[in-house]
Scaffold this active site. Sequence first.
Site, PDB file in Angstrom:
ATOM      1  CG  ASP A   1      27.250  -3.009  56.125  1.00  0.00           C
ATOM      2  OD1 ASP A   1      27.018  -2.123  56.973  1.00  0.00           O
ATOM      3  OD2 ASP A   1      26.572  -3.152  55.098  1.00  0.00           O
TER       4      ASP A   1
ATOM      5  CD  GLU B   1      21.809  -6.566  57.585  1.00  0.00           C
ATOM      6  OE1 GLU B   1      20.656  -6.143  57.455  1.00  0.00           O
ATOM      7  OE2 GLU B   1      22.800  -5.811  57.708  1.00  0.00           O
TER       8      GLU B   1
ATOM      9  CD  GLU C   1      29.188   1.365  54.421  1.00  0.00           C
ATOM     10  OE1 GLU C   1      28.808   2.325  55.120  1.00  0.00           O
ATOM     11  OE2 GLU C   1      29.782   1.511  53.326  1.00  0.00           O
TER      12      GLU C   1
ATOM     13  CG  HIS D   1      23.602   7.702  54.899  1.00  0.00           C
ATOM     14  ND1 HIS D   1      22.564   6.933  54.431  1.00  0.00           N
ATOM     15  CD2 HIS D   1      24.531   6.835  55.381  1.00  0.00           C
ATOM     16  CE1 HIS D   1      22.835   5.659  54.642  1.00  0.00           C
ATOM     17  NE2 HIS D   1      24.027   5.561  55.206  1.00  0.00           N
TER      18      HIS D   1
ATOM     19  NE  ARG E   1      32.405   6.649  55.569  1.00  0.00           N
ATOM     20  CZ  ARG E   1      33.188   7.412  56.326  1.00  0.00           C
ATOM     21  NH1 ARG E   1      33.996   8.282  55.737  1.00  0.00           N
ATOM     22  NH2 ARG E   1      33.189   7.308  57.631  1.00  0.00           N
TER      23      ARG E   1
ATOM     24  CG  HIS F   1      23.578  11.367  57.904  1.00  0.00           C
ATOM     25  ND1 HIS F   1      24.835  11.633  58.392  1.00  0.00           N
ATOM     26  CD2 HIS F   1      23.348  10.055  58.181  1.00  0.00           C
ATOM     27  CE1 HIS F   1      25.354  10.539  58.930  1.00  0.00           C
ATOM     28  NE2 HIS F   1      24.467   9.571  58.823  1.00  0.00           N
TER      29      HIS F   1
END
Length: 427
Positions: free
Chosen positions: A128, A150, A164, A236, A238, A268
């Site tokens: 994604d 996936e 995503e 991590h 957003r 990260h």
Amino acid sequence: MSPNGPMAPNDSMPRNDSTPRTDPMPPDPGTAPVRAMLVLGTRPEAIKLAPVARAMAASPHFEPLVVTTGQHREMLRQMLELLGIEAKFELDVMRDRQELSKLTARLVDGLGEVVRAERPDLVIVQGDTTSALTGALAAFYEHVPVAHVEAGLRTGVPDNPFPEELNRRLVGRIARRHFAPTPRAAGHLIAEGVPAAEVFVTGNTVIDNLLWVLGQDAGHDQFESSGLRRVLVTLHRRENQGDTMRAMGKALRRLADRGDVEIVLPLHKSPAVREALLPELSDHPGIRIVEPLGYADFSATLAGCDLVLTDSGGIQEEAPTLGKPALVLRTTTERPEAVEAGAARLVGTDPEVILDAAVRLLDDEVAYRRMAKAGNPFGDGHATARILAQLARDFGVDAAAASTADDPSAAPRPIPLPGGPGSYSTA
């Protein structure tokens, strides 16, 4: 029709040439190998496409063309070497703190150039990410069929996780072959109108690769303590950055204040993540902040921990394989199978809820063992064999010879679909 039912005669993947095609073409039974362009830009994509690339490279019927986008360049190069993958092309698209729109434009342009130059028979994207979406778009613009590894994960919330969730939905409208990790994921696609003959339940390739790398015994556990409870943390996303992540950092500090816990946090590279977490965590003796780990070291550390706190997607799939309870620090998850199986718990982003959930698992042996023994709903380690067997049939090559996995009969399995699609959310 089952997602693993027979394809219609006119639904085979076309061999590609430079002439745009509007109708499917029958497979070419010639001796030339199927040239498959695999697009990856992030660590999760490399991890999940590596088994496919390795198996293709070992087969006389496939020629993998691995393209890296440069999104996680420093971390990817060493990882690809570890995973036995050679990238044929590497783009240079990253700019410091660049907007998603500019990254997307650079990726479509760069990947489009590679597709035009190489004319692959097939483009394979995974998951994604922005590289998955732009790889699918670049292939579509050049009339090259797309296979999505996936496929079918959904939260039901278009902007969570961002970007995503929308990326995976858009790839689902472009792809011609959808390799879903679970029956639920397949159900999402069919509910959205994807023809059942294009959807295949294979399991998740992340399990294939995790078992492979642990078998190499090349990683080093990052925990140092003996006798303490070992907690692995990854953050991590957003949507969690900023004040939400700072509050999570405070909760982690309070967890470490117990004195019987060692927390390992691979930090990260994102400046936004570092700005949120370092002020809260950097000076605590019970918290080890390390630079991002190579895949082998991370896998060994996951195998050595007692508990996982994460906002990652892939770790929700890996942890159940190793019997590690996972607390998912998000408000939604596109992997509800782990929650339903009892191997993971979606706890959201409230620091008090996070702390309470972690403390319960550390202090309640019955609750801990219940999660640790729940099992893994995401696969058996043979997803790659099923993917290659189906692509071999699509392109008219011998399916048994095309697969180098250790399961000689690993074709996409006729797993019944659930009653309806669904997802998990704390809302």
